[in-house]
Design a protein around this motif. Structure first.
Motif, PDB file in Angstrom:
ATOM      1  N   LEU A  78      -2.535  -2.731  42.162  1.00 20.94           N
ATOM      2  CA  LEU A  78      -1.386  -3.581  42.480  1.00 20.94           C
ATOM      3  C   LEU A  78      -1.645  -5.046  42.139  1.00 20.94           C
ATOM      4  O   LEU A  78      -0.788  -5.896  42.390  1.00 20.94           O
ATOM      5  N   GLY A  79      -2.842  -5.343  41.616  1.00 22.57           N
ATOM      6  CA  GLY A  79      -3.156  -6.701  41.182  1.00 22.57           C
ATOM      7  C   GLY A  79      -4.011  -7.491  42.137  1.00 22.57           C
ATOM      8  O   GLY A  79      -4.289  -8.673  41.894  1.00 22.57           O
ATOM      9  N   ASN A  80      -4.448  -6.873  43.228  1.00 28.90           N
ATOM     10  CA  ASN A  80      -5.301  -7.560  44.189  1.00 28.90           C
ATOM     11  C   ASN A  80      -6.762  -7.499  43.759  1.00 28.90           C
ATOM     12  O   ASN A  80      -7.172  -6.608  43.009  1.00 28.90           O
ATOM     13  N   GLU A  81      -7.551  -8.448  44.242  1.00 26.01           N
ATOM     14  CA  GLU A  81      -8.990  -8.450  43.985  1.00 26.01           C
ATOM     15  C   GLU A  81      -9.714  -8.138  45.287  1.00 26.01           C
ATOM     16  O   GLU A  81      -9.496  -8.805  46.302  1.00 26.01           O
TER      17      GLU A  81
ATOM     18  N   VAL B 208       0.176  -4.700  65.878  1.00 23.59           N
ATOM     19  CA  VAL B 208      -0.400  -3.380  65.619  1.00 23.59           C
ATOM     20  C   VAL B 208       0.482  -2.618  64.646  1.00 23.59           C
ATOM     21  O   VAL B 208       1.713  -2.630  64.754  1.00 23.59           O
ATOM     22  N   ALA B 209      -0.141  -1.953  63.681  1.00 20.25           N
ATOM     23  CA  ALA B 209       0.568  -1.086  62.743  1.00 20.25           C
ATOM     24  C   ALA B 209      -0.254   0.178  62.540  1.00 20.25           C
ATOM     25  O   ALA B 209      -1.455   0.209  62.855  1.00 20.25           O
ATOM     26  N   THR B 210       0.382   1.227  62.036  1.00 21.60           N
ATOM     27  CA  THR B 210      -0.305   2.497  61.803  1.00 21.60           C
ATOM     28  C   THR B 210      -0.281   2.855  60.322  1.00 21.60           C
ATOM     29  O   THR B 210       0.787   2.899  59.710  1.00 21.60           O
ATOM     30  N   ILE B 211      -1.464   3.076  59.766  1.00 19.08           N
ATOM     31  CA  ILE B 211      -1.624   3.615  58.416  1.00 19.08           C
ATOM     32  C   ILE B 211      -2.496   4.860  58.572  1.00 19.08           C
ATOM     33  O   ILE B 211      -3.702   4.763  58.773  1.00 19.08           O
ATOM     34  N   ALA B 212      -1.873   6.024  58.499  1.00 19.72           N
ATOM     35  CA  ALA B 212      -2.587   7.269  58.772  1.00 19.72           C
ATOM     36  C   ALA B 212      -3.632   7.566  57.705  1.00 19.72           C
ATOM     37  O   ALA B 212      -3.600   7.018  56.599  1.00 19.72           O
ATOM     38  N   ASN B 213      -4.550   8.453  58.056  1.00 16.86           N
ATOM     39  CA  ASN B 213      -5.503   8.945  57.073  1.00 16.86           C
ATOM     40  C   ASN B 213      -4.797   9.888  56.110  1.00 16.86           C
ATOM     41  O   ASN B 213      -3.610  10.183  56.258  1.00 16.86           O
TER      42      ASN B 213
ATOM     43  N   ALA C  81      -1.914   3.070  50.777  1.00 22.24           N
ATOM     44  CA  ALA C  81      -2.338   1.789  50.205  1.00 22.24           C
ATOM     45  C   ALA C  81      -1.147   0.896  49.898  1.00 22.24           C
ATOM     46  O   ALA C  81      -1.216  -0.334  50.059  1.00 22.24           O
ATOM     47  N   GLN C  82      -0.052   1.489  49.452  1.00 20.09           N
ATOM     48  CA  GLN C  82       1.164   0.709  49.180  1.00 20.09           C
ATOM     49  C   GLN C  82       1.651   0.045  50.474  1.00 20.09           C
ATOM     50  O   GLN C  82       2.009  -1.135  50.488  1.00 20.09           O
ATOM     51  N   ALA C  83       1.642   0.821  51.558  1.00 22.82           N
ATOM     52  CA  ALA C  83       2.052   0.272  52.853  1.00 22.82           C
ATOM     53  C   ALA C  83       1.064  -0.779  53.342  1.00 22.82           C
ATOM     54  O   ALA C  83       1.451  -1.803  53.923  1.00 22.82           O
TER      55      ALA C  83
ATOM     56  N   LYS D  68       1.618  -4.193  51.743  1.00 20.27           N
ATOM     57  CA  LYS D  68       2.730  -4.926  52.349  1.00 20.27           C
ATOM     58  C   LYS D  68       2.297  -5.567  53.669  1.00 20.27           C
ATOM     59  O   LYS D  68       2.610  -6.738  53.940  1.00 20.27           O
ATOM     60  N   LEU D  69       1.538  -4.847  54.481  1.00 23.08           N
ATOM     61  CA  LEU D  69       1.052  -5.397  55.745  1.00 23.08           C
ATOM     62  C   LEU D  69       0.148  -6.600  55.520  1.00 23.08           C
ATOM     63  O   LEU D  69       0.254  -7.620  56.216  1.00 23.08           O
ATOM     64  N   LEU D  70      -0.745  -6.494  54.546  1.00 24.48           N
ATOM     65  CA  LEU D  70      -1.672  -7.597  54.266  1.00 24.48           C
ATOM     66  C   LEU D  70      -0.930  -8.826  53.762  1.00 24.48           C
ATOM     67  O   LEU D  70      -1.229  -9.957  54.155  1.00 24.48           O
TER      68      LEU D  70
END
Length: 391
Positions: free
Chosen positions: A31-34, A184-189, A374-376, A379-381
């Motif tokens: 996505l272009g991040n380092e 708080v947010a949830t990013i499941a495995n 990772a897409q989600a 956005k959170l980051l």
């Protein structure tokens, strides 16, 4: 964004944080991040010659020396302390990031992540993969009674001061909000779904039901129930337990004492894992019933079994049980010897129930893709960087 990730295990090692973060980091890079990953030098279970990333030019891994694992409590405390000291310089050598992520349950990783975020003046994100600190208290893994409250309070203190807490289950997110954590947010495995299809040629079924447990053999799994059931069922089932852990010797002794038909084997990797899956009629996913934190714990192995369309016998509850039911790839069993004996007897008598009809892989592709996670996450980051920057 420039992201610093601190984790106690990373590719090519084989571990739950590696499985989660190797894929997420790769997708964030796409996505272009380092991404700068700060992690110990690998020891033990590594994939030799593996290519950890499809596109890795935006991922830099900084490794530091780490002490060998110790079996004593003093040794473990010393190792964690030394690791924390050694990881801090590596974390600070990198270009100033926009955000720092620390994976937990490794307390030194959390401490270093918090320190780096303060020194750099950037947001601090905690990726909480287990139900800490509650699980720390329930497991009594810290043998010194005075140490557990100190570690638990330290964990809670640092988590509450994070700019974002990411949990892997919704139940844990609710628990942390009730404990006073604000963001708080949830990013499941999940699993890597963008990989070549894996074909498993199931071995011909026999009159004996073949039951497999493959994974960590520790106190969390509560595998005594499986061994006791095997001793009652006799030749009706053949149980294979593959892996290693603190409880392996004790469980093997229990199986010998009960004359249970249980075959204990050493850990396997790669194609040997698939060979065990091909042997099995059903795969056990188990968490002991007497630790409340397991209501909102989902073993990462569950997603892999679903993706490979294995039939699952779930000795779990809460969110893990809900996933097995929703995916229609097995059954959830009462966590008692009598319930397991009754279930396995019925399963042996009705082999048509072992068919999964690709329900598991279809469910994972919709709900358990680490690429989607990772897409989600991206956005959170981005949101937390903007929010903290404005404040």
């Amino acid at each position: 964004m420039k992201i610093t990730l601190l984790t106690h295990s990373f590719s090519p090692e084989i571990s739950p944080p590696q499985r989660r973060w190797a894929v997420i980091a790769d997708e964030l890079a796409k996505l272009g991040n380092e991404i700068t990953v700060v992690t110990p030098r690998p020891r033990g279970n590594s994939v030799q010659g593996a290519t950890p990333f499809i596109n890795n030019q935006r991922i830099q891994v900084k490794r530091y020396k780490s002490m060998r694992k110790s079996k004593t409590m003093v040794g473990k405390v010393l190792k964690h302390g030394v690791d924390a000291v050694l990881s801090l310089p590596e974390a600070l050598k990198a270009t100033r990031p926009d955000v720092v992520i620390a994976t937990v349950p490794a307390l030194p990783t959390l401490i270093v992540g918090y320190a780096v975020s303060k020194i750099r003046g950037v947001p601090f994100v905690v990726d909480l993969r287990d139900a800490w600190p509650d699980l720390l208290r329930e497991s009594q893994v810290l043998k010194w009674r005075w140490l557990e409250p100190m570690v638990s309070h330290a964990l809670a203190y640092l988590v509450k001061r994070s700019d974002l807490l990411v949990t892997v289950t919704h139940g844990l997110a609710i628990k942390m909000r009730l404990n006073g954590v604000k963001n708080v947010a949830t990013i499941a495995n999940g699993v890597e779904t963008e990989r070549p299809e894996v074909a498993i040629d199931n071995e011909p079924r026999t009159q004996t039901l073949q039951v497999l447990y493959l994974g960590n053999i520790g106190r969390s799994q509560g595998l005594e129930t499986l061994i006791q059931a095997a001793s009652i069922l006799g030749d009706k089932v053949s149980v294979r337990i593959v892996g290693n852990g603190t409880e392996k010797r004790r469980l093997a002794e229990l199986a010998d004492e009960l004359e249970a038909n249980v075959d204990f084997r050493d850990p396997v990797y790669g194609d040997l894992v698939l060979e065990n899956y091909a042997w099995a009629d059903t795969c056990i996913v188990s968490l002991r019933p007497d630790w409340p934190s397991f209501e909102h714990t989902v073993p990462s192995k569950l997603y892999e079994l679903l993706y490979l369309d294995r039939h699952i016998t779930g000795m779990v509850r809460g969110e893990a049980a809900g996933i097995i039911t929703a995916a229609e790839s097995g059954e959830v069993v009462g966590q008692s010897v009598s319930a397991l004996v009754e279930y396995l007897t019925n399963l042996a008598a009705n082999p048509e129930k072992l068919k999964t009809n690709n329900h598991g892989s279809n469910w994972v592709k919709k709900n358990g893709s680490l690429r989607d996670a990772a897409q989600a996450y991206a956005k959170l980051l981005s949101d937390v960087v903007i929010r903290v920057g404005k404040s």
